[in-house]
Design a protein around this motif. Sequence first.
Motif, PDB file in Angstrom:
ATOM      1  N   THR A 198       0.843  -1.194   0.000  1.00 34.05           N
ATOM      2  CA  THR A 198       0.000   0.000   0.000  1.00 34.05           C
ATOM      3  C   THR A 198       0.877   1.241   0.000  1.00 34.05           C
ATOM      4  O   THR A 198       1.793   1.355   0.809  1.00 34.05           O
ATOM      5  N   CYS A 199       0.610   2.179  -0.914  1.00 36.59           N
ATOM      6  CA  CYS A 199       1.375   3.428  -0.938  1.00 36.59           C
ATOM      7  C   CYS A 199       1.008   4.251   0.296  1.00 36.59           C
ATOM      8  O   CYS A 199      -0.174   4.441   0.592  1.00 36.59           O
ATOM      9  N   ARG A 200       1.994   4.732   0.984  1.00 39.11           N
ATOM     10  CA  ARG A 200       1.758   5.514   2.197  1.00 39.11           C
ATOM     11  C   ARG A 200       1.080   6.842   1.897  1.00 39.11           C
ATOM     12  O   ARG A 200       0.464   7.447   2.775  1.00 39.11           O
ATOM     13  N   GLU A 201       1.242   7.303   0.681  1.00 39.66           N
ATOM     14  CA  GLU A 201       0.721   8.620   0.347  1.00 39.66           C
ATOM     15  C   GLU A 201      -0.713   8.550  -0.187  1.00 39.66           C
ATOM     16  O   GLU A 201      -1.616   9.158   0.350  1.00 39.66           O
ATOM     17  N   CYS A 202      -0.911   7.761  -1.249  1.00 40.04           N
ATOM     18  CA  CYS A 202      -2.221   7.753  -1.897  1.00 40.04           C
ATOM     19  C   CYS A 202      -3.078   6.564  -1.459  1.00 40.04           C
ATOM     20  O   CYS A 202      -4.261   6.508  -1.760  1.00 40.04           O
ATOM     21  N   GLY A 203      -2.485   5.598  -0.775  1.00 39.48           N
ATOM     22  CA  GLY A 203      -3.255   4.457  -0.302  1.00 39.48           C
ATOM     23  C   GLY A 203      -3.532   3.411  -1.374  1.00 39.48           C
ATOM     24  O   GLY A 203      -4.140   2.375  -1.082  1.00 39.48           O
ATOM     25  N   VAL A 219       9.381   5.045  -6.214  1.00 37.39           N
ATOM     26  CA  VAL A 219       8.437   6.116  -6.537  1.00 37.39           C
ATOM     27  C   VAL A 219       7.098   5.441  -6.833  1.00 37.39           C
ATOM     28  O   VAL A 219       7.036   4.508  -7.635  1.00 37.39           O
ATOM     29  N   CYS A 220       6.057   5.894  -6.156  1.00 32.18           N
ATOM     30  CA  CYS A 220       4.752   5.262  -6.331  1.00 32.18           C
ATOM     31  C   CYS A 220       4.276   5.418  -7.780  1.00 32.18           C
ATOM     32  O   CYS A 220       4.211   6.544  -8.292  1.00 32.18           O
ATOM     33  N   PRO A 221       3.961   4.306  -8.446  1.00 31.35           N
ATOM     34  CA  PRO A 221       3.495   4.399  -9.843  1.00 31.35           C
ATOM     35  C   PRO A 221       2.121   5.069  -9.952  1.00 31.35           C
ATOM     36  O   PRO A 221       1.770   5.588 -11.015  1.00 31.35           O
ATOM     37  N   SER A 222       1.375   5.108  -8.865  1.00 31.72           N
ATOM     38  CA  SER A 222       0.059   5.750  -8.909  1.00 31.72           C
ATOM     39  C   SER A 222       0.145   7.267  -8.735  1.00 31.72           C
ATOM     40  O   SER A 222      -0.359   8.026  -9.554  1.00 31.72           O
ATOM     41  N   CYS A 223       0.789   7.687  -7.648  1.00 33.89           N
ATOM     42  CA  CYS A 223       0.726   9.114  -7.307  1.00 33.89           C
ATOM     43  C   CYS A 223       2.062   9.827  -7.437  1.00 33.89           C
ATOM     44  O   CYS A 223       2.139  11.045  -7.263  1.00 33.89           O
ATOM     45  N   GLY A 224       3.117   9.080  -7.724  1.00 36.57           N
ATOM     46  CA  GLY A 224       4.422   9.731  -7.881  1.00 36.57           C
ATOM     47  C   GLY A 224       5.119  10.040  -6.570  1.00 36.57           C
ATOM     48  O   GLY A 224       6.132  10.729  -6.547  1.00 36.57           O
ATOM     49  N   TYR A 225       4.580   9.571  -5.463  1.00 38.23           N
ATOM     50  CA  TYR A 225       5.181   9.818  -4.147  1.00 38.23           C
ATOM     51  C   TYR A 225       6.576   9.201  -4.058  1.00 38.23           C
ATOM     52  O   TYR A 225       6.809   8.081  -4.499  1.00 38.23           O
ATOM     53  N   TYR A 226       7.493   9.975  -3.515  1.00 34.70           N
ATOM     54  CA  TYR A 226       8.863   9.494  -3.328  1.00 34.70           C
ATOM     55  C   TYR A 226       8.982   8.857  -1.953  1.00 34.70           C
ATOM     56  O   TYR A 226       9.028   9.563  -0.946  1.00 34.70           O
TER      57      TYR A 226
HETATM   58 ZN    ZN Z   1       0.976   6.608  -4.209  1.00 25.26          ZN
END
Ligand code: ZN
Lengths: 292, 292, 282, 282
Positions: free
Chosen positions: C25-30, C44-51
């Motif tokens: 689970t991405c910590r940023e976008c979930g 880097v999250c492929p969904s939201c680009g979170y580093y």
């Molecule tokens: Zn994300």
Amino acid sequence: MVQLLPFEKSLEKLEVGTPAYDKELASIYNKLSSYQKTLVSRHADRPHGLDYINRIFTDFQELAGDRFYGEDQALIGGLARLDGMPVVVLAQEKGHDIATRQKHNFGLAKPEGYRKAIRLMKMADQFGLPVISLVDTDGAFCGAESEERGVGEAIAQATAQCLRLSVPMISVIIGAGGSGGAIAIAAADKVFMLEHSVYSVISPEGCASILWRDPMMKEAAADAMKITAQDLKKMNIIDGIIDEPVGGAQRARFDAMDSVKTFVVKELKALMKLSSKDLQTQRRKKYDALTR
Amino acid sequence: MVQLLPFEKSLEKLEVGTPAYDKELASIYNKLSSYQKTLVSRHADRPHGLDYINRIFTDFQELAGDRFYGEDQALIGGLARLDGMPVVVLAQEKGHDIATRQKHNFGLAKPEGYRKAIRLMKMADQFGLPVISLVDTDGAFCGAESEERGVGEAIAQATAQCLRLSVPMISVIIGAGGSGGAIAIAAADKVFMLEHSVYSVISPEGCASILWRDPMMKEAAADAMKITAQDLKKMNIIDGIIDEPVGGAQRARFDAMDSVKTFVVKELKALMKLSSKDLQTQRRKKYDALTR
Amino acid sequence: MANSCKFPQKPHAKYAEVSDKLWMTCRECGDMIYSKKFHSNSKVCPSCGYYAAMTPVERFELLFDGAKFETIEMPIPSDDPLKFTDKVSYADRLKKYRKSTGEQDVVQTAVGKIDGVETVVLCFNFAFMGGSMGRAVGEGIMKAAGEALARKAPFVLIPASGGARMQEGINSLMQMPRTLMAIEDLKNAGLPYIVVLTNPTTGGVTASFAMVGDVHIAEKGAVIAFAGRRVIEGTIGEKLPDDFQTAEYLREHGMVDIVVERSELKSTLGNVLSLLTNVKKK
Amino acid sequence: MANSCKFPQKPHAKYAEVSDKLWMTCRECGDMIYSKKFHSNSKVCPSCGYYAAMTPVERFELLFDGAKFETIEMPIPSDDPLKFTDKVSYADRLKKYRKSTGEQDVVQTAVGKIDGVETVVLCFNFAFMGGSMGRAVGEGIMKAAGEALARKAPFVLIPASGGARMQEGINSLMQMPRTLMAIEDLKNAGLPYIVVLTNPTTGGVTASFAMVGDVHIAEKGAVIAFAGRRVIEGTIGEKLPDDFQTAEYLREHGMVDIVVERSELKSTLGNVLSLLTNVKKK
Ligand SMILES: [Zn+2]
Ligand SMILES: [Zn+2]
């Protein structure tokens, strides 16, 4: 009359100057806790930067401005004589009433204050003048404009400039040595603290808020962080302690300042005997060994 | 199609590329007046700082900021290679349409632009990289914020920094060399001007307004001030003239830029043979003799 | 002193727990994201680009040519100079982080080639007590800078830190001048000192070694601050812009040279190092 | 080269025309003022406090101990490098100003003691073509700085200038780097370089030698500017504060160290020189 601090309440009933008063005062000040020392270090009547400049230096000429952006009265700088020797003096000034506290921004310097300090330290180097800094700040100013103009960068460069000097530098923590805001002008060859001054990486209140999640734990935080002159001397972080009159510098301002002068003049004379090279070698060894 | 300048009206009826056109163009450009050259130097299609960076340098890495206050896109700076040699490049950029002109503030740099230039020149010195500056500005930005942050001081310090370098510095006036705004990055070992560039202490319009009290006297002012590359070479103010394609750099942008590259590379290689000491001695002699 | 480690493509085992799972689970976008894709994308999250934060070893693999490098052992000063206890003792906290990260303290250092330029890289591990600066960080930086000096190599420092380690009190503050002195040696020797500012770089770190680089590169969106946003909003009551204290904001305010995408970090760093050391590009 | 001149209390005859009259009119407030009082008050209007321009010789008398000094002959480059003519020829303008001031060009230099410190002082004469900077100013500054260097004496420069001398075109601009090079020599020799900014100091002068002093002293109320207020208000349409570009404003903005009353100028300068040269005060 000097304003009484909370832990000095027992003095209220005693007449100043009587043996009973003196005894009680000495007894209180012999066993100050770390947090009580913090309160002493912040006492409004304690001599501040400008008080020292006026009392123990002669021929003071304030020099203003960083040559980039502004002039910051939280950190005063200029040329002066100490015991006849020309020096560059840097002094943090908190102010002593509403008007002067605002003028000096409570001793919280902005980037331009530290950049002025850098300019004056370079001037000291250029003309072979020792640098004396009087440290008394709760920290650098924490406002948006401070961040905008890179207060971290300014502190880092000021600290580096202290260490780069080819002339001797002596710092005295006269009140509060507040973290990065202090070290920026206190990375000196010799660092001394007044008997009831404190020097720490964060205020007891701040530490308590973060680690205990309870600002009321400030006494515990002050103890745990070891912030007093006596603690720091024991850890060899500082080079010496300058005694204060019984009851603190706020009770005998001139005596307190005069003993700082005597102390600093003696130390400065010793440092001035060293060549620039020896001075820098000694400084390097000092900071290499520090905290090891 | 390149936008025609007022004195190029006779080309309107001619077909580009025909012998008649070429003849007329050459005839116009063989007898440009000082003010006509001023207009050519300001031509919107003339290659600007970033055009040169993209065309004649490789591996360009822009470096931003003065480390005091801000980033100024009127004066671009960074690391790059010129003919394989790593250099620091400084280039004034006026922009070429509404958006880029605003971004680059029409090539009018603020104090932070000049302070960035100082920082990058110090970096060049630190790492032994030559400095190439491409000058194209009507002057430093004349606004309150420029004065507030000491644009005069910044120009003075940048000029002094050019003269202090231990590495070679070459400046090319590619368009307008506008007074202090130009000299700040043009106090170089070698200063060259493009054939139709101008370099002056004040714009012809400004000079006419002040001395003639009539801005319409700009042609007379341009002539009187002797602002063309040819004038300056005759007075030994500059070291050489870089030929432009017939009809000006705006008509053959790549050719113009490529000839700047060839010219500068040759000069740079010669300068790089000198020791720092010889370089500085030669620079001192140059500026000592200048205008004498 | 320096023991050779050559790592394969996948992250160091110690930090790879999460990649054992197929999905995370991405910590940023979930969003649920395919773990392999996340890691092959340099976290880097492929969904939201979170580093996501990277461990030092992950950074080394990202930056060094062929993911090859030698680690340099970091000195570990004696523990707990103040015998500090708040709600938990510092000694216990240290134990906990040592167990969870498998490392002794925040900083790790390696030497290898970046675009052909031999370079010493020191990297902070934010997972170790918030990357806080105590004596171990100071000694580590001094050791790493000394290694760069001895090798006449550039020094790249990659901070990620919440600031001072309060549990070491004044000892933490003293690392500011100590590390600055080590950096000064590099400058006197004409060796490049590059700082790669990552999210977050705050507190005392930004008032010392992290702000005196010859070149400051910052990862996109990284928060870089001396005083935290909430401290400023709280004590001053100022309303702060959304991008306050981001990499982009610092670039605009003259403190950062280059803002990069993580995917461009290696090539950007390589180009800068190559230009400053006058090494011909491969 | 340097001829000794010892002046009495009263201003140099060449500039003293006005003091022949018993009463004069203040240019600022229009009050009739007693000429003797005006001059004994260093040309500060006793009614409104206006600082009238001082000639170089008046400055020398004000600053040097006992009003004793030696003048240093200023080099005068050949006239009119561009053969410049606007409404009047430059050659004729020069003739006019030489006649009205009795001097060859803007700058004059003298050496003497200030509070016991031997000092070279160069002063601009605003009455000569608005103190404009041409080759004579550049050569004069280079000569004076060279004199300070040779004597190992501090250099005090007192500008009063409208900026570049347009009639010399690019030759004027080139004095900016040339004078900066001369000042750099002093800095390399560890000699103090003090600028005393007087009203007005504007244009190219503030973008060169006038802004690189070790210490910047400014006379109260002096206008110090790169671009003029009207230029800025005109081209930008910004509303400017009343004190914009005054000595006090520049101090507030970090560019000026000390703002002094004219009556304190000598003692302030003496103290600074004494401190920077480590000479015991008398
Ligand atoms: Zn994300
Ligand atoms: Zn008046």
